[in-house]
Design an enzyme around this catalytic site. Structure first.
Site, PDB file in Angstrom:
ATOM      1  N   ASN A  53       1.771  39.947  44.655  1.00  0.00           N
ATOM      2  CA  ASN A  53       0.669  39.004  44.893  1.00  0.00           C
ATOM      3  C   ASN A  53       1.102  37.617  44.408  1.00  0.00           C
ATOM      4  OD1 ASN A  53       0.338  38.915  42.102  1.00  0.00           O
ATOM      5  ND2 ASN A  53      -1.519  40.156  42.071  1.00  0.00           N
ATOM      6  N   ASP A  79      -4.525  49.766  50.028  1.00  0.00           N
ATOM      7  CA  ASP A  79      -4.430  49.015  48.769  1.00  0.00           C
ATOM      8  C   ASP A  79      -4.711  47.525  49.013  1.00  0.00           C
ATOM      9  OD1 ASP A  79      -3.457  48.899  45.893  1.00  0.00           O
ATOM     10  OD2 ASP A  79      -2.053  47.513  46.837  1.00  0.00           O
TER      11      ASP A  79
END
Ligand SMILES: CCCCCCCC(=O)SCCNC(=O)CCNC(=O)[C@H](O)C(C)(C)COP(=O)(O)OP(=O)(O)OC[C@H]1O[C@@H](n2cnc3c(N)ncnc32)[C@H](O)[C@@H]1OP(=O)(O)O
Length: 383
Positions: free
Chosen positions: A64, A258
């Site tokens: 991320n 996810d």
């Protein structure tokens, strides 16, 4: 970098003999000899069946924006390692060639965050075989190759079923493994029985309906409601998502799940978030190349510092969506909100609207309390 792990030739012979005896098949085939050479060099720890280790350096596109590696990337690597070791094992007999379909991932926890630049080692080992299914246990270790520090990032148990390459609906028998001792076999049998019961109990979830995502103009304006953060990803299944038999890899699906769960939790708390755990995932039905998958996530429960997101995966043919839409997978993900030092932050409470949301919240709370009690009991046992 992929490296095939060790299986001593003695252990391989043992597996072969037992399997051959049980199946009454002729052996060995040429492909089997090749795979045994690839596996050679193992020690006594290899007696319980085939093993493999995959290693890969974590890159920016695995993470991320804060550099935390996505849980979905780890799940994908876990599934790949299990798929290789399972497929290799199930092709050690003459007869139909097959690939192993992932049918279940047991509840798994992300124990430590993994960061860009670390090397992830995924080791997988077959630990139990039933007549038509096999259990693979996987360990994920993240290594900082500059300092040599290693941490156990994840442990998982996966169940696979061999499907014939000639007809994917034909389930083949699994060659039995040899166990280090009778206790190991008995422990495996207990895990097998327990997941069968659990699967039966959670079957109702298959029917759980998800309202369509709201249009941006009429999306609920109030923050911290379930509707505010509910999110969907729509994905057209292409060749790179699929096995040699044109079905979507379980790891690809888990990565999408996810991702959706991450979007939902980030929308709810507006901070950096990470996957903490995933409850058992059952892969009910296969998804074929060319299908459109809709992956939808919504918050079900929020504790002081964690969020539970229910993720449902529906598949349909591209041209005939409404006619053939079906539920392929469902699961609960738990996410944690982190501050800039990667410490857990309090999560905004969830504003519940209506009876259904209240019911799901209560069910989520029960799962949360159960998981917490289990974690505490495990901790005490280890001390
Ligand atoms: C090199 C890489 C190789 C490729 C690896 C690819 C791995 C993948 O990602 S596969 C893709 C994702 N997975 C899928 O699409 C599978 C979707 N599921 C299905 O299609 C069906 O569940 C299917 C066909 C596998 C089984 O159908 P089902 O009607 O359940 O079969 P059934 O006859 O009842 O059971 C067969 C065996 O499977 C076991 N099983 C079925 N479902 C599950 C489950 N959810 N969890 C654990 N075991 C299960 C049963 O216990 C039984 O074994 P046994 O007889 O020993 O008890």
């Amino acid at each position: 970098m992929h490296r095939s792990g060790p299986l001593s030739s003695k252990a391989a012979d043992e597996v072969d003999r037992t399997a051959a005896a049980a199946m009454g098949k002729q052996r060995p085939s040429q492909s089997q000899q090749v795979s045994r050479e690839v596996c050679s060099g193992g020690g006594p720890e290899c007696q319980q069946g085939s093993k493999i280790q995959l290693s890969r350096v974590m890159r920016p596109d695995d993470a991320n924006i804060k550099g935390n590696i996505h849980g979905g990337i780890i799940l994908k690597m876990i599934e790949e390692a299990g798929g290789i070791v399972g497929t290799r094992h199930c092709n050690t007999l003459n007869g139909d060639r097959c690939w192993v379909a992932l049918v279940r991932v047991e509840k798994t926890e992300f124990l430590f965050p993994v960061f860009i630049g670390e090397v992830v080692h995924v080791s997988a080992e077959i630990t139990y075989t039933s007549k038509h299914s096999l259990e693979v246990q996987v360990k994920v270790v993240a290594e900082n190759i500059l300092t040599g520090t290693k941490k156990l990032a994840n442990k998982a148990a996966l169940w696979y079923v061999p499907c014939s390459l000639q007809n994917a609906d034909k389930i083949l028998e699994v060659p039995p493994i040899t166990y280090a001792n009778a206790e190991r076999e008995e422990e495996g049998r207990k895990r097998y029985e327990a997941q069968k019961i659990e699967r039966h109990e959670t079957k109702a979830r298959l029917e759980e309906a998800m309202p369509p995502p709201p249009n941006p103009e009429d999306a609920p304006k109030e923050r911290h409601t379930v509707g505010f953060s509910q999110s969907s990803l729509i994905h057209l299944v292409g060749p790179s998502d699929c096995t040699i038999d044109d079905y979507v890899y379980g790891g690809v699906t888990m990565k999408l799940m996810d991702e959706v769960a991450g979007i939902v939790s980030a929308r709810h708390c507006n901070t950096n978030i990470v996957t903490a755990s995933v409850d058992a995932i059952n892969f009910h039905r296969k998804i074929r190349k060319g299908c459109v998958v809709t992956v939808t996530g919504r918050l079900t429960f929020v504790s002081n510092k964690s969020m539970e997101i229910e993720v449902l995966v529906d598949a349909a043919s591209l041209v005939n969506e409404e006619k053939g839409r079906y539920r392929a997978v469902s699961a609960f993900f738990t996410f944690i909100s982190l501050d800039k030092d990667n410490k857990p932050l309090p999560v905004p409470p969830l504003k519940i609207e209506g009876e259904d949301e209240q019911r799901r919240f209560e069910e989520g709370k029960a799962r949360y309390l159960q998981n917490k009690a289990k974690r505490l009991a495990d901790k005490e046992r280890q001390q």
